[in-house]
Scaffold this motif. Structure first.
Motif, PDB file in Angstrom:
ATOM      1  N   LYS A 106      55.288  77.216  33.766  1.00 46.75           N
ATOM      2  CA  LYS A 106      54.090  77.355  34.594  1.00 46.75           C
ATOM      3  C   LYS A 106      53.091  78.319  33.959  1.00 46.75           C
ATOM      4  N   LEU A 107      53.599  79.418  33.400  1.00 48.24           N
ATOM      5  CA  LEU A 107      52.716  80.411  32.786  1.00 48.24           C
ATOM      6  C   LEU A 107      52.069  79.895  31.506  1.00 48.24           C
ATOM      7  N   LYS A 108      52.687  78.888  30.889  1.00 47.28           N
ATOM      8  CA  LYS A 108      52.154  78.326  29.650  1.00 47.28           C
ATOM      9  C   LYS A 108      51.059  77.297  29.899  1.00 47.28           C
ATOM     10  N   GLU A 109      50.842  76.961  31.161  1.00 46.01           N
ATOM     11  CA  GLU A 109      49.799  75.985  31.460  1.00 46.01           C
ATOM     12  C   GLU A 109      48.478  76.417  30.850  1.00 46.01           C
ATOM     13  N   ALA A 110      47.750  75.460  30.295  1.00 45.48           N
ATOM     14  CA  ALA A 110      46.476  75.769  29.640  1.00 45.48           C
ATOM     15  C   ALA A 110      45.509  76.424  30.625  1.00 45.48           C
ATOM     16  N   PRO A 111      44.713  77.386  30.167  1.00 43.93           N
ATOM     17  CA  PRO A 111      43.773  78.061  31.058  1.00 43.93           C
ATOM     18  C   PRO A 111      42.612  77.169  31.490  1.00 43.93           C
ATOM     19  N   PHE A 112      42.421  76.040  30.825  1.00 44.71           N
ATOM     20  CA  PHE A 112      41.389  75.086  31.230  1.00 44.71           C
ATOM     21  C   PHE A 112      41.807  73.695  30.773  1.00 44.71           C
ATOM     22  N   GLU A 113      41.100  72.714  31.285  1.00 46.50           N
ATOM     23  CA  GLU A 113      41.384  71.327  30.907  1.00 46.50           C
ATOM     24  C   GLU A 113      40.071  70.610  30.623  1.00 46.50           C
ATOM     25  N   ASP A 114      40.039  69.869  29.563  1.00 43.70           N
ATOM     26  CA  ASP A 114      38.843  69.118  29.189  1.00 43.70           C
ATOM     27  C   ASP A 114      38.836  67.787  29.918  1.00 43.70           C
ATOM     28  N   MET A 115      37.904  67.661  30.874  1.00 44.17           N
ATOM     29  CA  MET A 115      37.790  66.427  31.654  1.00 44.17           C
ATOM     30  C   MET A 115      36.731  65.491  31.078  1.00 44.17           C
ATOM     31  N   GLY A 116      36.166  65.861  29.942  1.00 42.38           N
ATOM     32  CA  GLY A 116      35.091  65.066  29.350  1.00 42.38           C
ATOM     33  C   GLY A 116      33.737  65.557  29.786  1.00 42.38           C
ATOM     34  N   PHE A 117      33.526  65.679  31.092  1.00 43.75           N
ATOM     35  CA  PHE A 117      32.246  66.157  31.611  1.00 43.75           C
ATOM     36  C   PHE A 117      32.320  67.602  32.092  1.00 43.75           C
ATOM     37  N   ALA A 118      33.510  68.188  32.099  1.00 45.25           N
ATOM     38  CA  ALA A 118      33.682  69.571  32.550  1.00 45.25           C
ATOM     39  C   ALA A 118      34.990  70.127  31.996  1.00 45.25           C
ATOM     40  N   LYS A 119      35.062  71.460  31.909  1.00 42.18           N
ATOM     41  CA  LYS A 119      36.284  72.144  31.494  1.00 42.18           C
ATOM     42  C   LYS A 119      36.631  73.187  32.562  1.00 42.18           C
ATOM     43  N   PRO A 120      37.220  72.770  33.681  1.00 40.59           N
ATOM     44  CA  PRO A 120      37.521  73.707  34.762  1.00 40.59           C
ATOM     45  C   PRO A 120      38.417  74.848  34.301  1.00 40.59           C
ATOM     46  N   ASP A 121      38.082  76.041  34.745  1.00 40.13           N
ATOM     47  CA  ASP A 121      38.742  77.274  34.326  1.00 40.13           C
ATOM     48  C   ASP A 121      39.808  77.646  35.360  1.00 40.13           C
ATOM     49  N   PHE A 122      41.063  77.434  35.029  1.00 41.23           N
ATOM     50  CA  PHE A 122      42.145  77.671  35.979  1.00 41.23           C
ATOM     51  C   PHE A 122      42.554  79.138  36.064  1.00 41.23           C
ATOM     52  N   HIS A 123      42.137  79.946  35.104  1.00 43.33           N
ATOM     53  CA  HIS A 123      42.521  81.357  35.076  1.00 43.33           C
ATOM     54  C   HIS A 123      41.393  82.295  35.503  1.00 43.33           C
ATOM     55  N   ARG A 124      40.331  81.740  36.058  1.00 46.03           N
ATOM     56  CA  ARG A 124      39.180  82.567  36.448  1.00 46.03           C
ATOM     57  C   ARG A 124      39.581  83.636  37.474  1.00 46.03           C
ATOM     58  N   GLY A 125      40.390  83.228  38.453  1.00 47.15           N
ATOM     59  CA  GLY A 125      40.813  84.178  39.475  1.00 47.15           C
ATOM     60  C   GLY A 125      41.617  85.322  38.898  1.00 47.15           C
ATOM     61  N   LEU A 126      42.468  85.036  37.926  1.00 49.93           N
ATOM     62  CA  LEU A 126      43.287  86.066  37.297  1.00 49.93           C
ATOM     63  C   LEU A 126      42.429  87.023  36.487  1.00 49.93           C
ATOM     64  N   ARG A 127      41.439  86.495  35.750  1.00 52.61           N
ATOM     65  CA  ARG A 127      40.591  87.331  34.899  1.00 52.61           C
ATOM     66  C   ARG A 127      39.580  88.148  35.693  1.00 52.61           C
ATOM     67  N   GLN A 128      38.955  87.507  36.697  1.00 51.74           N
ATOM     68  CA  GLN A 128      37.805  88.116  37.348  1.00 51.74           C
ATOM     69  C   GLN A 128      38.024  88.475  38.815  1.00 51.74           C
ATOM     70  N   GLY A 129      39.158  88.064  39.369  1.00 52.65           N
ATOM     71  CA  GLY A 129      39.432  88.396  40.760  1.00 52.65           C
ATOM     72  C   GLY A 129      38.905  87.394  41.760  1.00 52.65           C
ATOM     73  N   ALA A 130      38.144  86.411  41.296  1.00 51.98           N
ATOM     74  CA  ALA A 130      37.619  85.348  42.162  1.00 51.98           C
ATOM     75  C   ALA A 130      37.688  84.032  41.386  1.00 51.98           C
ATOM     76  N   PRO A 131      38.091  82.952  42.042  1.00 52.45           N
ATOM     77  CA  PRO A 131      38.262  81.671  41.343  1.00 52.45           C
ATOM     78  C   PRO A 131      36.933  81.040  40.949  1.00 52.45           C
ATOM     79  N   GLU A 132      37.030  80.006  40.120  1.00 53.77           N
ATOM     80  CA  GLU A 132      35.821  79.318  39.659  1.00 53.77           C
ATOM     81  C   GLU A 132      35.086  78.653  40.819  1.00 53.77           C
ATOM     82  N   VAL A 133      33.769  78.713  40.742  1.00 54.59           N
ATOM     83  CA  VAL A 133      32.885  78.101  41.736  1.00 54.59           C
ATOM     84  C   VAL A 133      32.184  76.909  41.088  1.00 54.59           C
ATOM     85  N   ILE A 134      31.996  75.851  41.845  1.00 54.68           N
ATOM     86  CA  ILE A 134      31.288  74.670  41.347  1.00 54.68           C
ATOM     87  C   ILE A 134      29.815  74.764  41.729  1.00 54.68           C
ATOM     88  N   TYR A 135      28.941  74.752  40.734  1.00 53.36           N
ATOM     89  CA  TYR A 135      27.495  74.674  40.979  1.00 53.36           C
ATOM     90  C   TYR A 135      27.146  73.195  41.086  1.00 53.36           C
TER      91      TYR A 135
END
Length: 256
Positions: free
Chosen positions: A26-55
């Motif tokens: 589980k800890l080895k899971e990639a911090p993001f995934e390339d969806m082609g049109f976006a690369k969602p950041d799964f570790h944002r909450g761990l790094r910054q204290g708040a999860p990624e927001v979608i604009y």
């Protein structure tokens, strides 16, 4: 995976409910995934204290839905979506497929929350959101709902601009201003509210210029320049109509 999820994972290993190898995977899971049109950041909450927001503005309804689903599938319990159109909301509700994937939408602020709603009983501190006029409320609600999503108590003081200053300096409003940890002052036209609030309070003030106003307001530029030139100490300024940025920054200040 956010900090809370990692702690829960380590506790499960400690209790023998999960193996070390499973936890490592589980800890080895990639911090993001390339969806082609976006690369969602799964570790944002761990790094910054708040999860990624979608604009949401500029993204298609399909892209918004798929990014939200991807974030939630990787452990993010709720996703904040800003500048989400009614069309994107309708597409989300009609195509989400998973009945457990809820969407709470506010048309005024264009804020959508996918997944679980924040637990307001765990909200902390006090952020005051004040507007010069009713026309500033869409930006104000974007700020307020962002701050609430991030776990803050929010008090709204709307339509308390300098055209009727007595609405701001009455007993009830002043009690909120003097007891706030941070204030978000939102105004268009000449943007004077931020300086007035800054001169009345003992906490940081985040000024948000809005694009409300007649021709010489230049779409919020006049208010922006007024706020940048405020003579009140402790006033910082975010971009025109940037309620999200103000709400996020206010949360960081309030939780320190």
């Amino acid at each position: 995976m956010d900090e809370k999820a990692i702690k829960e994972l380590l506790e499960s290993v400690k209790k023998g409910e999960s193996s070390i190898d499973d936890a490592l995977l589980k800890l080895k899971e990639a911090p993001f995934e390339d969806m082609g049109f976006a690369k969602p950041d799964f570790h944002r909450g761990l790094r910054q204290g708040a999860p990624e927001v979608i604009y949401g503005q500029g993204k298609t309804p399909y892209q918004i839905l798929e990014i939200a689903k991807k974030l939630i599938s990787h452990g993010q319990k709720s996703v904040l979506i800003t500048r989400m159109s009614v069309e994107a909301r309708d597409f989300f509700l009609q195509n989400k497929k998973d009945d457990s994937l809820e969407l709470n939408y506010d048309e005024l602020s264009r804020i959508g929350i996918a997944g679980q709603m924040p637990d307001k009983t765990k909200a902390v501190g006090k952020i005051v959101v004040a507007t010069g006029g009713t026309s500033d409320m869409p930006v104000a609600e974007e700020a307020a709902r962002t701050a609430e999503f991030l776990g803050n108590n929010v008090v709204r003081l709307y339509d308390v601009g300098v055209a009727g200053i007595h609405r701001l300096i009455n007993k009830e409003s002043m009690e909120h201003i003097m007891s706030a940890n941070v204030i978000i002052a939102i105004a268009g036209m000449e943007g004077a509210l931020a300086s007035v609030v800054g001169g009345l309070s003992d906490c940081p003030v985040i000024a948000v210029p809005t694009s409300v106003g007649y021709g010489a307001a230049f779409g919020g530029l006049a208010a922006l320049l007024s706020m940048l030139n405020s003579c009140a100490s402790g006033v910082s300024v975010v971009n025109i109509d940037n309620g999200f940025g103000a709400g996020y920054l206010a949360s960081m200040i309030n939780k320190k």
